[in-house]
Enzyme design. Structure first.
Site, mmCIF file in Angstrom:
data_model
loop_
_atom_site.group_PDB
_atom_site.id
_atom_site.type_symbol
_atom_site.label_atom_id
_atom_site.label_comp_id
_atom_site.label_asym_id
_atom_site.label_seq_id
_atom_site.Cartn_x
_atom_site.Cartn_y
_atom_site.Cartn_z
ATOM 1 N N ASP A 110 76.391 -11.225 -7.928
ATOM 2 C CA ASP A 110 75.367 -10.304 -8.440
ATOM 3 C C ASP A 110 74.667 -9.683 -7.244
ATOM 4 O O ASP A 110 75.066 -9.898 -6.092
ATOM 5 C CB ASP A 110 74.358 -11.063 -9.337
ATOM 6 N N TRP A 146 59.764 21.938 -5.912
ATOM 7 C CA TRP A 146 60.055 20.499 -5.778
ATOM 8 C C TRP A 146 59.621 19.986 -4.412
ATOM 9 O O TRP A 146 59.420 18.792 -4.218
ATOM 10 C CB TRP A 146 61.540 20.214 -6.034
ATOM 11 N N SER A 173 60.717 2.360 -6.457
ATOM 12 C CA SER A 173 61.959 1.909 -7.094
ATOM 13 C C SER A 173 63.139 2.070 -6.134
ATOM 14 O O SER A 173 63.960 1.157 -5.976
ATOM 15 C CB SER A 173 62.190 2.716 -8.379
ATOM 16 N N SER A 174 63.212 3.237 -5.479
ATOM 17 C CA SER A 174 64.320 3.500 -4.542
ATOM 18 C C SER A 174 64.296 2.520 -3.384
ATOM 19 O O SER A 174 65.343 2.036 -2.938
ATOM 20 C CB SER A 174 64.213 4.906 -3.956
ATOM 21 N N GLU A 259 67.325 13.232 2.739
ATOM 22 C CA GLU A 259 67.450 13.106 1.279
ATOM 23 C C GLU A 259 68.714 13.819 0.773
ATOM 24 O O GLU A 259 69.388 13.349 -0.144
ATOM 25 C CB GLU A 259 66.199 13.682 0.603
ATOM 26 N N TYR A 261 71.462 14.005 2.318
ATOM 27 C CA TYR A 261 72.595 13.113 2.585
ATOM 28 C C TYR A 261 72.534 11.862 1.712
ATOM 29 O O TYR A 261 73.581 11.279 1.398
ATOM 30 C CB TYR A 261 72.683 12.793 4.079
ATOM 31 N N SER A 272 86.263 8.810 -1.569
ATOM 32 C CA SER A 272 87.116 8.011 -0.678
ATOM 33 C C SER A 272 87.793 6.856 -1.411
ATOM 34 O O SER A 272 88.739 6.264 -0.884
ATOM 35 C CB SER A 272 86.288 7.452 0.493
ATOM 36 N N THR A 332 81.487 15.922 9.181
ATOM 37 C CA THR A 332 81.853 16.324 7.813
ATOM 38 C C THR A 332 83.288 16.826 7.793
ATOM 39 O O THR A 332 84.058 16.524 6.868
ATOM 40 C CB THR A 332 80.883 17.408 7.291
ATOM 41 N N LYS A 335 85.727 14.036 7.745
ATOM 42 C CA LYS A 335 85.906 13.443 6.411
ATOM 43 C C LYS A 335 86.862 14.295 5.565
ATOM 44 O O LYS A 335 87.786 13.777 4.940
ATOM 45 C CB LYS A 335 84.553 13.304 5.707
ATOM 46 N N ARG A 454 64.300 33.705 -4.689
ATOM 47 C CA ARG A 454 64.341 32.610 -5.647
ATOM 48 C C ARG A 454 62.941 32.405 -6.224
ATOM 49 O O ARG A 454 61.974 32.962 -5.727
ATOM 50 C CB ARG A 454 64.859 31.326 -4.984
#
Lengths: 531, 31
Positions: A110, A146, A173-174, A259, A261, A272, A332, A335, A454
């Site tokens: 767990d 935001w 929480s995070s 954030e 990433y 992957s 990047t 990857k 925007r």
């Protein structure tokens, strides 16, 4: 009773499978699979709420002029859409994947702190409730964007306080979730599971958790300072009192870029796992993938000011942040190269998870390339706050994060539920999502290049055609996700073909090789030996 | 103290340092 296969393939019986039923099971559970399920359903609900707000935005922008909302409420829609999608949908969804998969992939019984895991989850509905309630307080929800830039956020009504409180709770929480993940991965791996034998999904989450530990407290600090500016007479960001509103942007983006990433590295991890399974080849360049992920995470701390080239900074600063940002293209690119090399001469099949993974490669790469374009300061100064930026980050977060989540859901749902999803409907879901996604967001590149700003509820008539196309695409994309809900519910209700223990022959991580489908309530009470 | 608790405490102290550090920096030193 459920059966677990030991490392020799023999069934051993789980006599500890007793657990509460009904609502008390979900309120009091400390089981990583239950908590993973709670996270996934919570984030799915928030995706739909955030999606409804997005459709509200697209309804207003369907044609020029003010049709549906007043401008103040439109600003609330854009702000709350961003906050809900980032903090309520994408981040919890990946924590849900982590809860389900990490213990099974490293051979742990767990998570390290099972009770804290329960608390980490149950903070989230409370925070979500605060965000939703904020629409109904005087002045409505926060409309500061935001990013909660000062001085807007220091002047808004009580909706801003509710948003700050909600973000504090979600941040807590995070942080608890991240501590749990790091401790589990570092201390609870099965014998023989060295760090460099861990599945890539576990590696990407380990690095993501370190990012969260480093940057969530910075966001919490920034919004705490906004709170004290609002109510306790401080002037951190109030120019009239000697503060500096631009400083908020620096602190926010020190959190905000890592954030980005945080929202994409676990997606890289899922991709992957999926590509090697359907190419029937080991992941090409495993160690370079690990180092590339770590490099992206480290570089993410030194690029924040590329979000604010237009606020004015010394030329040396502009050049530093521009080149540092462009540098991220290197790991990047490593990857993307490795994913393509994994497929090269592979024995590929194209089930729904693989379709979403390949779709991810195409559309995420477009988002990556537009990111490179935006990293170049002279171009960025032209594109700042235009729809080009909106197009860019939706290619990263929808086509990147969300498509990877779809890939991961279709990949692992046979293990989670014991039932195969409907392949035909899955493929419909992929193609409709792919087509409607591009109809929605591709025209936004042209709108941005033509100069449409925007966060505006109305626009000049020359932008009408592309906005109408984008709105049609958005409603199509939203409706398509009802199909995904139907496919998932069919599996949850056990309607479908029974899943074999290892439905994907190229999948070779512990949950496929050592556990039956569905995975038992308690798994790996006796740790497997990894060779 | 268990190994898990020790690792968690180290991580929690990093969190506290970043949270209080960013506030104290701008409180004491200004912007």
């Amino acid at each position: 009773m459920s059966a677990v296969l030991d490392q020799h393939g023999h069934a051993i019986h789980d006599t500890h499978g007793h657990h509460r039923t009904g609502i008390m099971r979900w309120l009091t559970t400390t089981n990583h699979k239950d908590i993973g399920t709670l996270y996934l359903w919570f984030s799915f609900t928030m995706f739909f709420i955030g999606g409804l707000l997005a459709l509200g935005i697209r309804a207003e922008l369907f044609m020029p002029g003010m049709q549906v909302w007043n401008p103040e409420f439109f600003n609330q829609l854009t702000t709350m859409h961003g906050i809900i999608m980032v903090f309520g949908a994408i981040m919890p969804a990946f924590v849900g994947f982590a809860n389900w998969q990490i213990p099974m992939m490293i051979g742990a019984p767990d998570m390290a702190f099972a009770r804290m895991n329960n608390w980490s989850f149950w903070l989230l509905p409370a925070a979500a409730l605060l965000l939703i309630i904020s629409f109904f307080v005087p002045g409505g929800a926060t409309a500061a964007g935001w990013t909660l830039y000062a001085p807007l956020s220091t002047q808004m009504g009580p909706g801003q306080d509710l948003a700050i409180f909600a973000l504090h709770i979600m941040g807590a929480s995070s942080i608890m979730g991240s501590i749990n993940i790091i401790v589990t991965v570092l201390n609870m791996r099965a014998p023989g599971m060295t760090l460099m034998k861990m599945p890539l999904f576990v590696w990407t989450w380990l690095i993501t958790a370190y990012l969260l530990i480093a940057v969530m407290p910075v966001l919490a600090g920034a919004i705490t300072m906004v709170l004290t500016d609002r109510h306790f007479g401080t002037s951190f960001f109030n120019a009239a009192g000697g503060g500096d509103p631009v400083m908020f942007q620096h602190i926010f983006w020190f959190f905000g870029h890592p954030e980005v990433y945080i929202m994409i590295l676990p997606a890289f991890g899922i991709i992957s796992q999926v590509i090697p399974a359907f190419a029937r080849k080991p992941l090409f360049g495993y160690s370079s993938m690990v180092y590339a992920t770590a490099s992206i995470a480290i570089l993410s701390f030194i690029v924040w000011a590329h979000h604010m080239f237009t606020v004015g900074m010394p030329a040396a600063g502009v050049l530093f942040f521009m080149y540092a940002t462009i540098l991220i293209a290197v790991p990047t690119g490593v990857k993307v190269f490795n994913w393509v090399a994994t497929m090269w001469k592979g024995s590929m099949t194209f089930e729904t998870p693989m379709l979403f993974a390949i779709g991810f490669l195409f559309v995420f790469s477009i988002g990556g390339f537009t990111g490179l374009i935006l990293a170049i300061a002279p171009i960025d100064i032209q594109f700042q706050d235009t729809y080009y930026v909106v197009a860019h980050f939706h290619y990263v977060l929808v086509a990147g994060s969300l498509f990877a989540m779809f890939a991961g859901t279709y990949f692992w749902i046979p293990k989670w539920t014991g039932v195969m999803y409907n392949e035909k409907l899955g493929k419909w879901h992929f193609w409709l999502s792919m087509i409607f996604f591009n109809i929605t967001f591709f025209p936004m590149h042209f709108l941005g290049m033509a100069g449409m700003p925007r966060r505006i509820p109305d626009y000049a008539p020359q932008f009408a055609d592309y906005n109408m196309i984008a709105s049609i695409g958005a409603f199509g994309f939203g409706l398509t996700q009802l199909l995904f809900l139907y496919i998932v519910l069919q599996c949850v209700r056990r309607k479908g073909e029974k899943a074999p223990d290892r439905p994907w022959e190229g999948a070779d991580t512990l949950e496929w090789t050592h556990l039956p489908s569905p995975a038992p309530y308690h798994s790996f009470e006796e740790p497997p030996v990894v060779r | 103290m268990s190994k898990n608790a020790r690792t968690a405490l180290i991580l929690a102290s990093i969190v506290a340092a970043f949270f209080f550090g960013v506030i104290l920096k701008y409180w004491l030193l200004g912007s």
